[in-house]
Design a protein around this motif. Structure first.
Motif, PDB file in Angstrom:
ATOM      1  N   GLU A 161      46.905  45.743  29.228  1.00  0.00           N
ATOM      2  CA  GLU A 161      47.270  44.343  29.003  1.00  0.00           C
ATOM      3  C   GLU A 161      48.424  44.182  28.023  1.00  0.00           C
ATOM      4  O   GLU A 161      49.107  43.162  28.018  1.00  0.00           O
ATOM      5  CB  GLU A 161      46.050  43.546  28.513  1.00  0.00           C
ATOM      6  CG  GLU A 161      45.123  43.137  29.638  1.00  0.00           C
ATOM      7  CD  GLU A 161      44.109  42.095  29.206  1.00  0.00           C
ATOM      8  OE1 GLU A 161      43.964  41.858  27.982  1.00  0.00           O
ATOM      9  OE2 GLU A 161      43.444  41.525  30.094  1.00  0.00           O
ATOM     10  N   ASP A 193      38.197  49.641  37.340  1.00  0.00           N
ATOM     11  CA  ASP A 193      39.393  48.838  37.549  1.00  0.00           C
ATOM     12  C   ASP A 193      39.602  47.859  36.397  1.00  0.00           C
ATOM     13  O   ASP A 193      40.731  47.618  35.964  1.00  0.00           O
ATOM     14  CB  ASP A 193      39.304  48.067  38.865  1.00  0.00           C
ATOM     15  CG  ASP A 193      39.466  48.972  40.074  1.00  0.00           C
ATOM     16  OD1 ASP A 193      39.974  50.095  39.898  1.00  0.00           O
ATOM     17  OD2 ASP A 193      39.078  48.552  41.184  1.00  0.00           O
ATOM     18  N   ARG A 194      38.498  47.290  35.917  1.00  0.00           N
ATOM     19  CA  ARG A 194      38.598  46.336  34.808  1.00  0.00           C
ATOM     20  C   ARG A 194      39.103  47.024  33.548  1.00  0.00           C
ATOM     21  O   ARG A 194      39.959  46.483  32.838  1.00  0.00           O
ATOM     22  CB  ARG A 194      37.233  45.704  34.567  1.00  0.00           C
ATOM     23  CG  ARG A 194      37.274  44.594  33.534  1.00  0.00           C
ATOM     24  CD  ARG A 194      35.938  43.935  33.372  1.00  0.00           C
ATOM     25  NE  ARG A 194      35.995  42.965  32.297  1.00  0.00           N
ATOM     26  CZ  ARG A 194      35.018  42.755  31.405  1.00  0.00           C
ATOM     27  NH1 ARG A 194      33.893  43.431  31.495  1.00  0.00           N
ATOM     28  NH2 ARG A 194      35.148  41.860  30.455  1.00  0.00           N
ATOM     29  N   ARG A 239      42.764  47.699  33.770  1.00  0.00           N
ATOM     30  CA  ARG A 239      43.535  46.480  33.555  1.00  0.00           C
ATOM     31  C   ARG A 239      43.594  46.145  32.068  1.00  0.00           C
ATOM     32  O   ARG A 239      44.647  45.782  31.532  1.00  0.00           O
ATOM     33  CB  ARG A 239      42.915  45.321  34.331  1.00  0.00           C
ATOM     34  CG  ARG A 239      43.613  43.978  34.093  1.00  0.00           C
ATOM     35  CD  ARG A 239      42.972  42.864  34.903  1.00  0.00           C
ATOM     36  NE  ARG A 239      41.575  42.669  34.589  1.00  0.00           N
ATOM     37  CZ  ARG A 239      41.141  41.994  33.526  1.00  0.00           C
ATOM     38  NH1 ARG A 239      42.002  41.478  32.656  1.00  0.00           N
ATOM     39  NH2 ARG A 239      39.843  41.849  33.320  1.00  0.00           N
ATOM     40  N   GLN A 246      35.240  42.830  40.013  1.00  0.00           N
ATOM     41  CA  GLN A 246      36.071  43.989  39.743  1.00  0.00           C
ATOM     42  C   GLN A 246      35.177  45.135  39.303  1.00  0.00           C
ATOM     43  O   GLN A 246      34.245  44.960  38.517  1.00  0.00           O
ATOM     44  CB  GLN A 246      37.065  43.632  38.637  1.00  0.00           C
ATOM     45  CG  GLN A 246      38.296  44.479  38.606  1.00  0.00           C
ATOM     46  CD  GLN A 246      39.293  43.942  37.596  1.00  0.00           C
ATOM     47  OE1 GLN A 246      38.916  43.362  36.579  1.00  0.00           O
ATOM     48  NE2 GLN A 246      40.562  44.138  37.859  1.00  0.00           N
TER      49      GLN A 246
END
Length: 336
Positions: A246, A238-239, A242, A234
């Protein structure tokens, strides 16, 4: 391998006069499990009888971790006479093993250990590893990550042309994979050939199943099969997206909700807990990539950082200000 239970236990254990190798690990990090296997094999080496191997869960013992500036797991610290003489940050198996042997030899050569002073570890007699035990270890290794490559050397320093080629292919496909250096473990090197009925290296496994060696991987590249088979790394952006999404309230801090590792993080936790709202945290000390990347991503240079539904609210000063204005709860609910 000795598992450290407390700071006092660590201090007492460090009275050992020889080389001490300390593995700071995290239960959630698969690469730490691979290194644990490496250390267990090193302990079997009769030439390293005077080396003491310790493991410390970094998040459970933050005081010890902070003492050695451990920012991520795994981190390996080498101690001699109670003082740090070397370290390795990350999963660099070859370098870790070489430094164990180097410092063990230096301890003797430099006279750090006199025969009358040596603290010899009690070594229990070891029976040779049975086939069943080896196979169980092999199963653990091939499932240590979704994609496991058994190769000669490591991705940074492949030790044969075939290993170099397959690493290049995996990198070109942006594959998220882990490796095991079969040159460091003869039992694995020979046992895996029989276990998987595949006589050569490298060997690539996906979800615990053998894909094959270099020729098979090349065929899959040509057919387009490999692209869809491999999980992709990733991107950092993008990480981060995310991670900040969460939970409705995400806090990036030093330490954890119940064990903050700096005063600012501790104050933030106290204030947020007063609201009674649920929130999640991420320990930036355990991931240097996130720690540095989030500063740029959100254009906010310090920690902690509080996010609500993916948007940055701010740090401790902003949280305090919102509390004083009576707007903290509504802000954390995303109502203002």
């Amino acid at each position: 391998m000795i598992t450290i239970q407390s700071t006092d236990h660590f201090i007492e254990t460090c009275k050992h006069l020889g080389l001490i190798v300390v593995h700071f690990y995290a239960d959630w990090a698969e690469q730490c499990k691979v290194l644990k296997n490496v250390f267990e094999e090193l302990e079997k080496d009769s030439g390293l009888n005077h080396v003491l191997f310790l493991e410390i869960e970094a998040e459970t013992h933050p005081t010890i971790a902070a003492q050695y500036k451990v920012l991520a797991a795994p981190t390996i610290i080498y101690l001699m006479g109670g003082k740090q003489v070397d370290r390795v940050d990350g999963v660099y198996t070859r370098e870790i093993v070489e430094k164990v042997r180097l410092h063990a030899a230096l301890a003797d050569d430099l006279g750090n250990l006199q025969p009358s002073q040596m603290t010899t570890k009690p070594v229990a007699p070891r029976n040779p590893e049975t086939k069943e035990e080896l196979n169980a270890r092999l199963r653990r290794l091939i499932t240590a990550a979704p994609v496991m490559l058994f190769m000669k050397g490591d991705p940074n320093t492949p030790k044969c042309g075939f290993s170099r080629q397959i690493v290049n292919i995996l990198n070109e496909h942006n594959a998220d994979y882990r490796t095991f250096d079969i040159l460091e473990d003869e039992a694995v090197r020979q046992g895996l050939k029989e276990f998987s009925d595949w006589p050569t290296y490298p060997q690539l496994y996906v979800n615990g199943d053998l894909v094959g060696g270099l020729d098979i991987v090349k065929e899959m590249v040509d057919s387009g099969e490999l692209q869809s088979l491999l999980p992709k790394k990733q991107s950092l952006e993008d990480r981060l997206k995310r991670l900040i999404n969460e939970a409705d309230i995400m806090v990036f801090m030093k330490g954890s909700k119940d064990s903050p590792k700096c005063g600012f993080s501790r104050q933030t936790m106290d204030i947020l807990k007063e609201t009674g709202l649920p929130f999640s945290t991420f320990d930036i000390l355990a991931d240097e990539e996130v720690r540095q990347g989030l500063k740029t991503f959100s254009d906010w240079p310090t920690y902690p950082q509080v996010y609500v539904k993916g948007s940055l609210i701010g740090g401790l000063d902003i949280i305090k200000e919102l509390k004083e204005l009576g707007e903290l709860t509504s802000s954390l609910k995303g109502e203002s």
